[in-house]
Design an enzyme around this catalytic site. Structure first.
Site, mmCIF file in Angstrom:
data_model
loop_
_atom_site.group_PDB
_atom_site.id
_atom_site.type_symbol
_atom_site.label_atom_id
_atom_site.label_comp_id
_atom_site.label_asym_id
_atom_site.label_seq_id
_atom_site.Cartn_x
_atom_site.Cartn_y
_atom_site.Cartn_z
ATOM 1 N N GLU A 149 -33.639 78.743 19.488
ATOM 2 C CA GLU A 149 -33.902 77.625 18.558
ATOM 3 C C GLU A 149 -34.788 78.069 17.406
ATOM 4 O O GLU A 149 -34.583 77.679 16.254
ATOM 5 C CB GLU A 149 -34.552 76.458 19.310
ATOM 6 C CG GLU A 149 -33.584 75.768 20.266
ATOM 7 C CD GLU A 149 -34.245 74.600 20.960
ATOM 8 O OE1 GLU A 149 -35.163 74.853 21.772
ATOM 9 O OE2 GLU A 149 -33.868 73.457 20.693
ATOM 10 N N GLU B 45 -30.710 75.499 28.723
ATOM 11 C CA GLU B 45 -31.620 74.468 29.245
ATOM 12 C C GLU B 45 -30.998 73.594 30.329
ATOM 13 O O GLU B 45 -31.694 73.160 31.245
ATOM 14 C CB GLU B 45 -32.135 73.583 28.103
ATOM 15 C CG GLU B 45 -33.243 74.221 27.267
ATOM 16 C CD GLU B 45 -32.733 75.102 26.136
ATOM 17 O OE1 GLU B 45 -31.536 75.471 26.147
ATOM 18 O OE2 GLU B 45 -33.533 75.437 25.242
HETATM 19 N N1 COA Z 1 -40.670 80.623 31.141
HETATM 20 C C1 COA Z 1 -41.560 81.139 32.003
HETATM 21 N N2 COA Z 1 -41.299 82.184 32.781
HETATM 22 C C2 COA Z 1 -40.087 82.734 32.682
HETATM 23 C C3 COA Z 1 -39.091 82.249 31.818
HETATM 24 C C4 COA Z 1 -39.438 81.141 31.008
HETATM 25 N N3 COA Z 1 -38.587 80.621 30.127
HETATM 26 N N4 COA Z 1 -37.997 82.998 31.957
HETATM 27 C C5 COA Z 1 -38.278 83.919 32.872
HETATM 28 N N5 COA Z 1 -39.525 83.771 33.325
HETATM 29 C C6 COA Z 1 -40.254 84.603 34.294
HETATM 30 C C7 COA Z 1 -39.589 84.602 35.656
HETATM 31 O O1 COA Z 1 -40.054 83.532 36.422
HETATM 32 C C8 COA Z 1 -40.036 85.922 36.196
HETATM 33 O O2 COA Z 1 -41.369 85.780 36.623
HETATM 34 P P1 COA Z 1 -41.918 86.560 37.906
HETATM 35 O O3 COA Z 1 -41.735 88.002 37.613
HETATM 36 O O4 COA Z 1 -43.323 86.107 38.024
HETATM 37 O O5 COA Z 1 -41.068 86.074 39.038
HETATM 38 C C9 COA Z 1 -40.042 86.827 34.987
HETATM 39 O O6 COA Z 1 -40.141 85.945 33.865
HETATM 40 C C10 COA Z 1 -38.804 87.682 34.832
HETATM 41 O O7 COA Z 1 -37.666 86.828 34.904
HETATM 42 P P2 COA Z 1 -36.347 87.253 35.678
HETATM 43 O O8 COA Z 1 -35.411 86.123 35.586
HETATM 44 O O9 COA Z 1 -36.696 87.763 37.014
HETATM 45 O O10 COA Z 1 -35.866 88.474 34.775
HETATM 46 P P3 COA Z 1 -34.406 88.914 34.379
HETATM 47 O O11 COA Z 1 -34.592 90.097 33.524
HETATM 48 O O12 COA Z 1 -33.549 88.979 35.588
HETATM 49 O O13 COA Z 1 -33.803 87.707 33.493
HETATM 50 C C11 COA Z 1 -33.779 86.031 31.747
HETATM 51 C C12 COA Z 1 -34.347 87.403 32.248
HETATM 52 C C13 COA Z 1 -34.471 85.718 30.456
HETATM 53 C C14 COA Z 1 -32.260 86.168 31.512
HETATM 54 C C15 COA Z 1 -34.028 84.934 32.800
HETATM 55 O O14 COA Z 1 -35.386 84.991 33.178
HETATM 56 C C16 COA Z 1 -33.747 83.527 32.341
HETATM 57 O O15 COA Z 1 -32.618 83.108 32.332
HETATM 58 N N6 COA Z 1 -34.815 82.779 31.994
HETATM 59 C C17 COA Z 1 -34.726 81.378 31.683
HETATM 60 C C18 COA Z 1 -34.220 81.147 30.299
HETATM 61 C C19 COA Z 1 -34.219 79.655 30.004
HETATM 62 O O16 COA Z 1 -33.721 78.840 30.741
HETATM 63 N N7 COA Z 1 -34.791 79.309 28.865
HETATM 64 C C20 COA Z 1 -34.906 77.945 28.477
HETATM 65 C C21 COA Z 1 -36.257 77.456 28.816
HETATM 66 S S1 COA Z 1 -36.364 75.737 28.536
#
Ligand code: COA
Length: 693
Positions: free
Chosen positions: A105, A125
């Site tokens: 965004e 989301e």
């Molecule tokens: N906010 C806070 N923490 C987040 C986060 C977010 N948006 N996205 C990931 N994290 C944290 C995870 O909880 C994890 O924390 P930990 O190591 O303490 O368990 C760490 O970041 C790594 O995330 P992980 O998912 O294990 O890594 P990955 O490399 O496999 O995947 C992403 C990375 C970005 C693809 C995945 O984390 C993801 O899909 N995140 C959410 C994205 C999302 O929904 N964004 C919209 C938010 S409203």
């Protein structure tokens, strides 16, 4: 304050880098830093353009989900996004890794976007039970049109940088050093005096008027029960109905409504629980892992084939040990059919399939397994035969090879002992069909080495699974809890319910299928075989509840014989069968049970509370160390609705006090043998706590 933004100026171009590893979530610290960067770039006359980058592996995964549910601290993301778009000097987003949610965004509000070839662009989301709240639903359709916007926002699908460029979401795809490329791009923008392109000022013109109805209908079916996807469709529609500023305002209201709702709380719980279970007690992050570059599977039946396909899909060469030439040919043909279906669906190309098939070798010589780094046994559920396999494997496999069994309920400690390599042994419980089900139970025995558990965790992720580590107990977590629900479902049939009522109640709760529809799908002969194997452990009432035996005796084997708990038409649609109602009612009479009307509430409570009570025992016994594993197992093994967070999270929402009271009620009604509250549940309820407090 977690997270910062570094700031440097390179030849009139300011470079702001988000620093909040690992995913650059837009925390309070990051938001404060971005605001400061925008202000400095605006005020400093020597700066002519601003580039925003992400430090580390990602641009940004969006809003900091850990801040949700707490009072929002200013500056809010919306303010930063609005200021970015309004800036009078060009702002360029330079993307790589994940550019998701609020991260995307923010990029959408920049005047230009370039992306490294590895970038994933998405607004996921909905997976957290909310919709974008930073203008994403209003800006994205202005750039890519309604259909793509709906796919990304309402279905939560992400796209590659190349696709993004094709669709007009990013201006340029770059390779090589991103900061260099971004500064160079900014200088070009300045030299060419390119006008600032503010996405919010673009016209929103709808070229496919029926697209919203189409998505609403499909999502109502495919995402049954979930509120966010339908809200997302409504929000995108507003981009075409309201002036931009009102659209953004309305989107934020809708986002906040969902954020404070029960579904999002549950889905956020599920998100973090999945990540939490990657941290395994007793297996510190620095535990060494063994290299897995060659695998083998013992057996050639449905499970063995599915497991072999999992390895091949992950690019790991795998041998399948069949008992005979005929079994080997059958397995080869069945694997061919699995892949042919993928090609027909369009999920794999023939070239990809050929590469994967090349990784699968069939053999009938167990000595061929000598070089495998891991061997997974997946033969029929018979302890002596499995023990024989492990005696052999213990002798012929190389030292350090991991030996695993796919049994669903046999004694893993006994199998470990047979292998004479107990430290290298563990359970690896795949769910049927193994190539599609994401859950993988990794079962450690008392002797499994931490190194083996760590290796299997990593392997599980490589296979695209969600691995959950559990202890060795009969049925592990998934099947032990499921057995309690199956028992209650059967008892309730005897007492007056019908399969269609029980299935409907559980489907309304949000499960994809009720227990009887599931049984028909898997085959009632399979249910009978499991029942026979566990017969000695069943209570007298469970043994007498022999409806499965009766259906099998009538040749009613489920979908495959077009009749089981239901009868099936040519399209395999289930119809309630009066013959089954008749059979059940005769059974009740023969057992001297007076049939009565069971309320939907009783059905739901007996099914779920029996499971939850068993879940509490699993925690108490140390089969799992916390409730997280149980929830993830149910979410991914049985399609427990993510918007309810898993059975243990659901229990906390209902309140353990109330569950304890209902368990007491059913203890009187059904029997102490079945509904005595687990001491842990009773204690937490008395203390006014939940499994997650
Ligand atoms: N906010 C806070 N923490 C987040 C986060 C977010 N948006 N996205 C990931 N994290 C944290 C995870 O909880 C994890 O924390 P930990 O190591 O303490 O368990 C760490 O970041 C790594 O995330 P992980 O998912 O294990 O890594 P990955 O490399 O496999 O995947 C992403 C990375 C970005 C693809 C995945 O984390 C993801 O899909 N995140 C959410 C994205 C999302 O929904 N964004 C919209 C938010 S409203």
């Amino acid at each position: 304050m977690k997270g910062t933004v570094s700031f440097a100026v390179r030849e009139a171009v300011a470079v702001a880098v988000i620093q909040h590893p690992p995913v650059n979530a837009l925390s309070h610290g990051v938001r404060t830093g971005l605001l400061a960067a925008l202000a400095r770039a605006a005020q400093d006359p020597s700066i002519q353009a601003l580039v925003i980058l992400g430090g580390g592996r990602n641009f940004s995964a969006g809003a900091d989900v850990r801040e949700f549910g707490q009072p929002f601290q200013v500056p809010e993301l919306g303010e930063i996004i609005a200021r970015t778009e309004a800036a009078e000097k060009p702002v360029i987003a330079a993307l790589h890794g994940s550019a998701l949610g609020g991260g995307l965004e923010l990029a959408l509000a920049c005047h230009f976007r370039i992306g490294h070839a590895d970038t994933r662009l998405g607004l996921p989301e909905v997976k957290l039970g909310i919709i974008p709240g930073g203008g994403g639903t209003q800006r994205l359709p202005r750039l890519v049109g309604a259909r793509v916007a709906l796919t990304m926002i309402a279905e939560g699908k992400d796209i590659s940088a190349a696709e993004g460029q094709r669709l007009g979401l990013i201006d340029e795809c770059v390779t090589g050093e991103l900061e260099e490329a971004a500064v160079e791009f900014a200088q070009r923008v300045l030299q060419e005096h390119r006008p600032l392109r503010r996405t919010g000022e673009l016209a929103a013109s709808l070229d496919e008027p029926g697209v919203f109805e189409e998505f609403t209908q499909n999502l109502a079916r495919k995402q049954r029960g979930f509120a966010a996807p339908l809200a997302a469709v409504k929000a995108v529609r507003l981009a075409y109905e309201l002036p931009f500023p009102q659209g953004v305002e309305r989107e934020l209201e809708m986002c906040m409504g969902l954020l404070n709702g029960a579904q999002s709380r549950a889905q956020r719980h599920a998100f973090f629980a999945e990540r939490e279970i990657a941290k395994v007690p007793g297996v510190p992050p620095d535990t060494p892992v063994r290299e897995i570059s060659a695998a083998a599977v013992v057996g050639s039946g449905t499970m063995a084939r599915g497991i072999a396909v999992c390895f091949a899909n992950a690019g790991i060469p795998v041998q399948l040990l069949a008992r005979s030439a005929v079994a080997s040919d059958q397995a080869r043909a069945a694997i061919g059919r699995i892949y042919a279906a993928s090609v027909a669906r369009g999920s794999l190309s023939q070239v990809q399939v050929d590469q994967r098939l090349e990784l699968i070798t069939l053999t009938q010589e167990d000595t061929d397994l000598a070089s495998a780094d891991i061997v997974v046994e997946a033969i029929a559920e018979d302890l002596p035969s499995k023990q024989e396999v492990f005696v052999r494997l213990g002798r012929i496999t190389k030292s350090g090879a991991i030996l695993a069994s796919n049994t669903s309920f046999l004694d893993l400690n006994a199998l470990a002992a047979s292998s004479a390599r107990a430290q290298d042994f563990a359970g690896l419980h795949f769910f049927n069909p193994a190539q599609t089900m994401r859950l993988l139970e990794i079962v450690r025995t008392e002797t499994t080495a931490p190194e083996v558990t760590a290796t299997l965790m990593r392997l599980g992720r490589r296979l695209g699974k969600i691995p959950a580590v559990v202890g060795a107990t009969e049925g592990f977590v998934a099947n032990r809890m499921l057995a309690r629900r199956s028992r209650e479902a059967l008892f309730m049939l005897e007492e007056g319910a019908l399969p269609e009522q029980i299935d409907r109640v559980l489907a309304d709760f949000g499960l994809p299928l009720g227990p009887f529809a599931v049984a028909d799908l898997g085959g009632l002969d399979v249910v009978l075989a499991t029942r026979r194997a566990r017969f000695a452990k069943l209570s007298a009432r469970e043994r007498a509840a022999d409806l499965i035996e009766q259906l099998n005796a009538l040749g009613r084997l489920g979908q495959k014989s077009a009749a089981g708990w239901y009868r099936y038409d040519a399209e395999r649609r289930a119809q309630p069968d009066p013959a089954v109602a008749e059979l059940i009612s005769r059974h009740s009479a023969a057992r001297g049970i007076a049939r009565r009307v069971l309320s939907d509430e009783e059905i739901l409570e007996r099914c779920l509370y029996a499971m939850i009570n068993e879940g509490a025992r699993l925690i108490e016994e140390g089969v799992v160390t916390r409730a997280h594993e149980i929830d993830v197992i149910w979410l991914h093994g049985f399609g427990f609705p993510a918007y309810r967070g898993g059975p243990m999270f659901y229990a906390d929402q209902v309140g353990l006090k109330s569950i304890l009271e209902r368990l007491g009620h059913y203890r009187e009604q059904v029997g102490a043998e079945y509904f005595t509250p687990a001491p842990l549940l009773a204690r937490l309820a008395r203390e006014g706590r939940g499994f997650y407090d």
